[in-house]
Design a protein around this motif. Structure first.
Motif, mmCIF file in Angstrom:
data_model
loop_
_atom_site.group_PDB
_atom_site.id
_atom_site.type_symbol
_atom_site.label_atom_id
_atom_site.label_comp_id
_atom_site.label_asym_id
_atom_site.label_seq_id
_atom_site.Cartn_x
_atom_site.Cartn_y
_atom_site.Cartn_z
ATOM 1 N N ARG A 50 -24.059 2.025 -33.193
ATOM 2 C CA ARG A 50 -24.742 1.043 -34.208
ATOM 3 C C ARG A 50 -23.656 0.538 -35.239
ATOM 4 O O ARG A 50 -23.903 -0.502 -35.938
ATOM 5 C CB ARG A 50 -25.814 1.903 -35.039
ATOM 6 C CG ARG A 50 -26.988 2.549 -34.287
ATOM 7 C CD ARG A 50 -27.732 3.319 -35.505
ATOM 8 N NE ARG A 50 -28.423 2.285 -36.323
ATOM 9 C CZ ARG A 50 -29.763 2.111 -36.073
ATOM 10 N NH1 ARG A 50 -30.471 2.532 -35.271
ATOM 11 N NH2 ARG A 50 -30.000 1.306 -37.037
ATOM 12 N N PHE A 60 -22.070 12.440 -33.701
ATOM 13 C CA PHE A 60 -21.812 11.038 -34.252
ATOM 14 C C PHE A 60 -22.015 9.936 -32.959
ATOM 15 O O PHE A 60 -22.467 8.950 -32.965
ATOM 16 C CB PHE A 60 -20.930 10.655 -35.231
ATOM 17 C CG PHE A 60 -20.914 11.029 -36.527
ATOM 18 C CD1 PHE A 60 -21.947 10.755 -37.307
ATOM 19 C CD2 PHE A 60 -20.265 11.959 -36.903
ATOM 20 C CE1 PHE A 60 -22.286 11.153 -38.635
ATOM 21 C CE2 PHE A 60 -20.500 12.681 -38.161
ATOM 22 C CZ PHE A 60 -21.189 12.091 -38.790
ATOM 23 N N HIS A 103 -29.257 10.424 -40.202
ATOM 24 C CA HIS A 103 -28.312 9.595 -39.241
ATOM 25 C C HIS A 103 -28.990 9.504 -37.903
ATOM 26 O O HIS A 103 -28.631 8.672 -37.093
ATOM 27 C CB HIS A 103 -26.879 9.773 -39.195
ATOM 28 C CG HIS A 103 -26.255 11.074 -38.955
ATOM 29 N ND1 HIS A 103 -27.029 12.295 -39.474
ATOM 30 C CD2 HIS A 103 -25.711 11.665 -38.011
ATOM 31 C CE1 HIS A 103 -26.489 13.358 -39.229
ATOM 32 N NE2 HIS A 103 -25.858 13.195 -38.020
ATOM 33 N N HIS A 104 -29.892 10.405 -37.496
ATOM 34 C CA HIS A 104 -30.644 10.436 -36.324
ATOM 35 C C HIS A 104 -32.333 10.237 -36.639
ATOM 36 O O HIS A 104 -32.753 9.326 -35.790
ATOM 37 C CB HIS A 104 -30.708 11.662 -35.715
ATOM 38 C CG HIS A 104 -29.161 12.179 -35.025
ATOM 39 N ND1 HIS A 104 -28.603 11.602 -34.162
ATOM 40 C CD2 HIS A 104 -28.297 13.008 -35.501
ATOM 41 C CE1 HIS A 104 -27.520 12.036 -34.023
ATOM 42 N NE2 HIS A 104 -27.302 12.831 -34.866
ATOM 43 N N PRO A 114 -31.559 6.232 -39.021
ATOM 44 C CA PRO A 114 -30.398 5.576 -39.077
ATOM 45 C C PRO A 114 -30.175 4.376 -39.687
ATOM 46 O O PRO A 114 -29.072 3.841 -40.093
ATOM 47 C CB PRO A 114 -30.298 5.491 -37.380
ATOM 48 C CG PRO A 114 -31.570 5.499 -36.828
ATOM 49 C CD PRO A 114 -32.370 6.459 -37.796
ATOM 50 N N PHE A 132 -25.141 6.856 -32.994
ATOM 51 C CA PHE A 132 -24.727 6.258 -34.200
ATOM 52 C C PHE A 132 -23.379 5.572 -34.369
ATOM 53 O O PHE A 132 -23.450 4.544 -34.906
ATOM 54 C CB PHE A 132 -24.718 7.567 -35.445
ATOM 55 C CG PHE A 132 -24.531 6.764 -36.669
ATOM 56 C CD1 PHE A 132 -25.965 6.191 -37.041
ATOM 57 C CD2 PHE A 132 -23.688 7.228 -37.807
ATOM 58 C CE1 PHE A 132 -26.046 5.817 -38.290
ATOM 59 C CE2 PHE A 132 -23.963 6.565 -38.891
ATOM 60 C CZ PHE A 132 -24.826 5.908 -39.247
ATOM 61 N N GLU A 151 -27.224 3.375 -42.100
ATOM 62 C CA GLU A 151 -26.437 2.106 -41.652
ATOM 63 C C GLU A 151 -26.383 1.152 -42.921
ATOM 64 O O GLU A 151 -25.430 0.764 -43.254
ATOM 65 C CB GLU A 151 -26.838 1.471 -40.504
ATOM 66 C CG GLU A 151 -25.915 0.283 -40.117
ATOM 67 C CD GLU A 151 -26.391 -0.179 -38.716
ATOM 68 O OE1 GLU A 151 -25.995 -1.010 -38.298
ATOM 69 O OE2 GLU A 151 -27.568 0.253 -37.963
#
Length: 322
Positions: free
Chosen positions: A78, A71, A301-302, A305, A75, A309
């Motif tokens: 963000r 993370f 999440h990669h 993202p 991530f 989010e």
């Protein structure tokens, strides 16, 4: 008789060489990838927590073979403008210790998702987290669900990203079955730690991300050497190997979850298939919102993202944290 004695001595010598080599590799990995957050003691255990930002509390729980660095690669940056983000190493992985005693090399025991959630909840209490949103990815999704089931009254919302939520058909790969056994964990884990097959690790990353590319720099950042340590390798394999029966019991309780639930899953995920996990999860939980990411694999999440989010912000709004 003499021949047998020589054979035993030779095997013992090999074991010493393997252990020394493993010691060196583990020390090098720990020196290269030190804790990025705080090491706190809870329930007699050390838990690693990386915290950034200000705002409502958001907890991130990583998947199998991972650690907080999954993370913190990009991530967390963000999210830290809008949330106080706390990323935990799960028990036995990264810099967090096992949740209890008795997890020796020859003992094929593992922490359940509920046991992991209990330790990390105690750590969150120690850090002063209040009514957090909880996000779990992959195996961490199972721990996030266990967290919410255990403490529904002070879990503001739940975000499950490519999460393992339901028992799956068929079995796991041979590495999980072998390391999950007593003899496999005791004998094979030291060999892997001693000879650290980093070429294979790069191939494994491509398989985990497929069909999406591995982000540039991710392999260097994640600290795979931490996962290859003997104790961590055993802990990871045994947690995955014993997960299915826990999900059988947990899945019957999902309809009781009262908090806002956001589910994000890629349709091309072959590691944790959406049809086995997130689709039935969304049907079971009243008001759950499932975001299907067409063509995305196991690491949204990669790879996507913005979508993850957005799900976090929706959960925060639905929980009236905004």
């Amino acid at each position: 008789m003499i021949g047998a004695a020589l054979a035993v001595a030779a095997l013992a010598g090999c074991g010493v060489v393997i252990d020394r080599r493993a010691d060196l590799h583990e020390a090098a990995a720990e020196a290269r990838y030190p804790p990025t957050g705080d090491l706190i003691e809870v329930q007699g255990r050390i838990v690693h927590a990386h915290t950034e930002g200000t705002g409502p509390d958001l907890v991130l729980l990583h998947g199998a073979s991972g650690n907080t660095r999954d993370f913190t690669f990009s991530f967390v940056d963000r999210l830290s403008r809008d949330f106080r983000v706390t990323v935990f190493d799960r028990p036995g992985l990264g810099w967090t210790e096992r949740a209890a005693d008795g997890y020796g090399p020859w003992t094929p025991r593992a922490e359940s998702p509920a046991e992991q959630a209990t330790l990390l909840q105690a750590a969150s209490d120690r850090l002063g987290l209040r009514n957090p949103l909880v996000l779990g990815h992959s195996y961490g999704g199972a721990v996030a669900l266990a967290w919410a089931l255990a403490r529904p009254e002070d879990t503001a919302g739940l975000i499950v990203v490519a999460g393992a939520s339901h028992p799956w058909p068929g079995g796991l790969g041979p590495i999980y079955r072998i390391i999950g056994s007593g003899w496999g964990g005791a004998l094979l884990a030291p060999l892997i730690a001693a000879w650290s097959p980093y070429g294979r690790l790069n191939a494994a990353l491509h398989e985990i991300f497929a069909p999406d590319p591995v982000p540039p720099g991710y392999a260097r950042h994640i600290g795979a050497g931490l996962t290859l340590r003997r104790d961590s390798f055993r802990a990871n394999a045994r947690q995955v190997n014993t997960l299915r029966p826990h999900l059988v019991g947990m899945s019957a309780r999902y309809p009781t979850l009262p908090m806002p639930v956001e589910i994000v899953h890629g349709t091309a995920d072959e590691v944790v298939p959406i049809g086995v996990h997130s689709e039935p999860l969304a049907r079971q939980i009243p008001g759950a919102v499932l975001t299907r990411l067409e063509g995305i694999g196991h690491m949204p999440h990669h790879a996507a993202p913005d979508a993850v989010e957005a799900a976090i912000h929706r959960a925060a709004a639905r929980a009236r944290l905004r």
